[in-house]
Design an enzyme around this catalytic site. Structure first.
Site, PDB file in Angstrom:
ATOM      1  N   PRO A  11       0.648  -1.181  -0.054  1.00 16.69           N
ATOM      2  CA  PRO A  11      -0.052  -0.211  -0.040  1.00 16.69           C
ATOM      3  C   PRO A  11       0.783   1.287  -0.152  1.00 16.69           C
ATOM      4  CG  PRO A  11      -0.145  -1.330   2.082  1.00 16.69           C
ATOM      5  CD  PRO A  11       0.464  -2.024   0.992  1.00 16.69           C
ATOM      6  N   ASN A  12       0.427   2.312  -0.666  1.00 20.48           N
ATOM      7  CA  ASN A  12       0.934   3.587  -0.975  1.00 20.48           C
ATOM      8  C   ASN A  12       2.078   3.621  -1.667  1.00 20.48           C
ATOM      9  OD1 ASN A  12      -1.243   5.019   0.443  1.00 20.48           O
ATOM     10  ND2 ASN A  12      -0.617   3.943   2.527  1.00 20.48           N
ATOM     11  N   ARG A  19       5.768  12.123  -2.938  1.00 19.55           N
ATOM     12  CA  ARG A  19       5.535  12.843  -1.357  1.00 19.55           C
ATOM     13  C   ARG A  19       6.748  12.307  -0.621  1.00 19.55           C
ATOM     14  NH1 ARG A  19       0.392  12.916   1.751  1.00 19.55           N
ATOM     15  NH2 ARG A  19       1.691  14.236   2.996  1.00 19.55           N
ATOM     16  N   TYR A  24      11.696   8.485   1.499  1.00 15.92           N
ATOM     17  CA  TYR A  24      11.705   7.430   0.246  1.00 15.92           C
ATOM     18  C   TYR A  24      12.683   7.769  -0.830  1.00 15.92           C
ATOM     19  CZ  TYR A  24       8.062   5.806   3.508  1.00 15.92           C
ATOM     20  OH  TYR A  24       7.332   5.330   4.601  1.00 15.92           O
ATOM     21  N   ASN A  75       8.192  -5.713  -0.580  1.00 15.38           N
ATOM     22  CA  ASN A  75       8.060  -4.504   0.225  1.00 15.38           C
ATOM     23  C   ASN A  75       6.306  -4.367   0.811  1.00 15.38           C
ATOM     24  OD1 ASN A  75       7.778  -2.132   1.797  1.00 15.38           O
ATOM     25  ND2 ASN A  75       8.964  -0.890   0.480  1.00 15.38           N
ATOM     26  N   ALA A  78       2.939  -0.687   4.744  1.00 14.02           N
ATOM     27  CA  ALA A  78       2.454  -0.608   6.241  1.00 14.02           C
ATOM     28  C   ALA A  78       1.804  -1.916   6.461  1.00 14.02           C
ATOM     29  CB  ALA A  78       1.436   0.337   6.353  1.00 14.02           C
ATOM     30  N   HIS A  81       3.619  -4.333   9.032  1.00 10.92           N
ATOM     31  CA  HIS A  81       3.680  -4.224  10.577  1.00 10.92           C
ATOM     32  C   HIS A  81       2.389  -4.743  11.096  1.00 10.92           C
ATOM     33  CE1 HIS A  81       7.175  -1.503   9.630  1.00 10.92           C
ATOM     34  NE2 HIS A  81       6.124  -0.998   8.850  1.00 10.92           N
ATOM     35  N   ASP A  88       0.791 -15.501   6.968  1.00 13.11           N
ATOM     36  CA  ASP A  88       0.480 -16.824   6.739  1.00 13.11           C
ATOM     37  C   ASP A  88       0.668 -17.361   5.174  1.00 13.11           C
ATOM     38  OD1 ASP A  88      -0.324 -17.335   9.384  1.00 13.11           O
ATOM     39  OD2 ASP A  88      -2.437 -16.891   8.869  1.00 13.11           O
ATOM     40  N   GLU A  99      12.383  -9.510   2.356  1.00 12.43           N
ATOM     41  CA  GLU A  99      11.844  -8.459   2.744  1.00 12.43           C
ATOM     42  C   GLU A  99      12.501  -7.344   2.429  1.00 12.43           C
ATOM     43  OE1 GLU A  99      11.008  -8.640   6.810  1.00 12.43           O
ATOM     44  OE2 GLU A  99      10.120  -6.582   7.000  1.00 12.43           O
ATOM     45  N   HIS A 101      12.582  -3.026   2.651  1.00 11.48           N
ATOM     46  CA  HIS A 101      12.205  -1.716   2.962  1.00 11.48           C
ATOM     47  C   HIS A 101      13.192  -0.479   2.284  1.00 11.48           C
ATOM     48  CE1 HIS A 101       9.139  -3.307   5.231  1.00 11.48           C
ATOM     49  NE2 HIS A 101       9.993  -3.967   5.762  1.00 11.48           N
ATOM     50  N   ILE A 102      12.300   0.455   1.916  1.00 11.50           N
ATOM     51  CA  ILE A 102      13.323   1.693   1.204  1.00 11.50           C
ATOM     52  C   ILE A 102      14.071   2.562   2.475  1.00 11.50           C
ATOM     53  CG2 ILE A 102      13.148   3.632  -0.148  1.00 11.50           C
ATOM     54  CD1 ILE A 102      10.757   2.448  -1.375  1.00 11.50           C
ATOM     55  N   SER A 103      13.407   2.502   3.435  1.00 12.85           N
ATOM     56  CA  SER A 103      13.842   3.468   4.585  1.00 12.85           C
ATOM     57  C   SER A 103      14.201   2.429   5.653  1.00 12.85           C
ATOM     58  CB  SER A 103      12.556   4.357   5.036  1.00 12.85           C
ATOM     59  OG  SER A 103      11.582   3.551   5.774  1.00 12.85           O
ATOM     60  N   ARG A 108      13.160   4.696  12.680  1.00 12.97           N
ATOM     61  CA  ARG A 108      11.816   5.445  12.565  1.00 12.97           C
ATOM     62  C   ARG A 108      10.829   5.158  13.790  1.00 12.97           C
ATOM     63  NH1 ARG A 108       9.432   5.055   6.817  1.00 12.97           N
ATOM     64  NH2 ARG A 108       8.092   6.766   7.534  1.00 12.97           N
ATOM     65  N   ARG A 112       7.051   0.965  13.490  1.00 11.16           N
ATOM     66  CA  ARG A 112       7.665   0.135  12.331  1.00 11.16           C
ATOM     67  C   ARG A 112       8.485  -0.778  12.583  1.00 11.16           C
ATOM     68  NH1 ARG A 112       5.427   3.532   8.301  1.00 11.16           N
ATOM     69  NH2 ARG A 112       5.121   5.809   9.081  1.00 11.16           N
TER      70      ARG A 112
HETATM   71  O1  CA2 Z   1      10.222   1.799   4.018  1.00  7.94           O
HETATM   72  C1  CA2 Z   1       9.764   1.264   3.389  1.00  7.94           C
HETATM   73  O2  CA2 Z   1       9.842   0.887   2.182  1.00  7.94           O
HETATM   74  C2  CA2 Z   1       8.269   1.079   3.997  1.00  7.94           C
HETATM   75  O3  CA2 Z   1       7.874  -0.298   3.568  1.00  7.94           O
HETATM   76  C3  CA2 Z   1       7.473   2.073   3.400  1.00  7.94           C
HETATM   77  C4  CA2 Z   1       5.852   2.038   3.890  1.00  7.94           C
HETATM   78  C5  CA2 Z   1       6.013   2.040   5.382  1.00  7.94           C
HETATM   79  O4  CA2 Z   1       4.645   2.048   5.731  1.00  7.94           O
HETATM   80  C6  CA2 Z   1       6.929   1.120   6.140  1.00  7.94           C
HETATM   81  O5  CA2 Z   1       6.922   1.349   7.402  1.00  7.94           O
HETATM   82  C7  CA2 Z   1       8.377   1.298   5.591  1.00  7.94           C
HETATM   83  C8  CA2 Z   1       5.049   3.158   3.429  1.00  7.94           C
HETATM   84  C9  CA2 Z   1       5.041   3.413   1.808  1.00  7.94           C
HETATM   85  C10 CA2 Z   1       4.247   4.846   1.669  1.00  7.94           C
HETATM   86  O6  CA2 Z   1       4.954   5.436   0.421  1.00  7.94           O
HETATM   87  C11 CA2 Z   1       4.912   6.726   0.361  1.00  7.94           C
HETATM   88  C12 CA2 Z   1       5.605   7.109  -0.716  1.00  7.94           C
HETATM   89  C13 CA2 Z   1       5.437   8.449  -1.061  1.00  7.94           C
HETATM   90  C14 CA2 Z   1       4.288   9.157  -0.379  1.00  7.94           C
HETATM   91  C15 CA2 Z   1       3.625   8.546   0.511  1.00  7.94           C
HETATM   92  C16 CA2 Z   1       3.724   7.302   0.890  1.00  7.94           C
END
Ligand code: CA2
Length: 148
Positions: A11-12, A19, A24, A75, A78, A81, A88, A99, A101-103, A108, A112
């Site tokens: 998601p997202n 943004r 990110y 990835n 959210a 978490h 499963d 797995e 994650h970009i960040s 954080r 997370r």
């Molecule tokens: O660091 C990551 O890759 C995450 O999986 C990104 C998720 C976050 O919930 C995880 O804790 C860490 C969120 C991705 C949302 O990405 C956006 C990018 C630009 C603008 C808004 C959201």
């Protein structure tokens, strides 16, 4: 075993580059997917890239690729978490799961720091920016060459 790697974004992540560049980076999801395709090709693999904001669509993709592929890079956003359902599905995988994650989620918010995905993952990458996806694919290629 076929030569396909599933690259699954949750998601997202479709909003990447639009943004929160301070968290990110400025690359878009299209950039991530192009990087995954070119990295996979370097190793004689193919990247099948999917993104969904819906948990059940992510689970269906995991089911589709859980056997006989070169592995899964996930990835889960959210859902990492929160989702026992994705855990499963990953536990039913016979192929390696990386797995990604970009960040660096551990720098954080505390919510997370816990990952359901990690409980099923072969390896975990966080904080490498989008380069983490390329590292994950490279690792899957190495596992494949080693026969595992
Ligand atoms: O660091 C990551 O890759 C995450 O999986 C990104 C998720 C976050 O919930 C995880 O804790 C860490 C969120 C991705 C949302 O990405 C956006 C990018 C630009 C603008 C808004 C959201």
């Amino acid at each position: 075993m076929n030569d396909t790697v599933l690259v699954l974004n949750g998601p997202n992540l479709n909003l990447l580059g639009q943004r929160q560049p301070e968290v990110y980076g400025s690359a878009t999801l299209a950039d991530v997917e192009a990087l995954c395709r070119s990295t996979a090709a370097e190793f004689g693999l193919q990247a099948e890239c999917r993104q969904s904001n819906a948990e059940h669509v992510l689970i269906d993709a995991i089911h589709e690729f859980r056997i006989g592929t070169a592995g899964i890079v996930i990835n889960a956003g959210a859902y990492t978490h929160t989702s026992v359902a994705i855990l499963d599905a990953l536990n039913a995988c016979e192929v390696p799961v990386i797995e990604c994650h970009i960040s660096n989620v551990h720098r954080r918010e505390a919510f997370r720091h816990h990952s359901y995905v990690s409980k099923a993952a072969t390896a975990v990458l966080a904080g490498f920016g989008i380069h983490g996806y390329a590292l994950a694919i490279r690792h899957l290629a190495q596992l494949r060459r080693a026969g595992g």
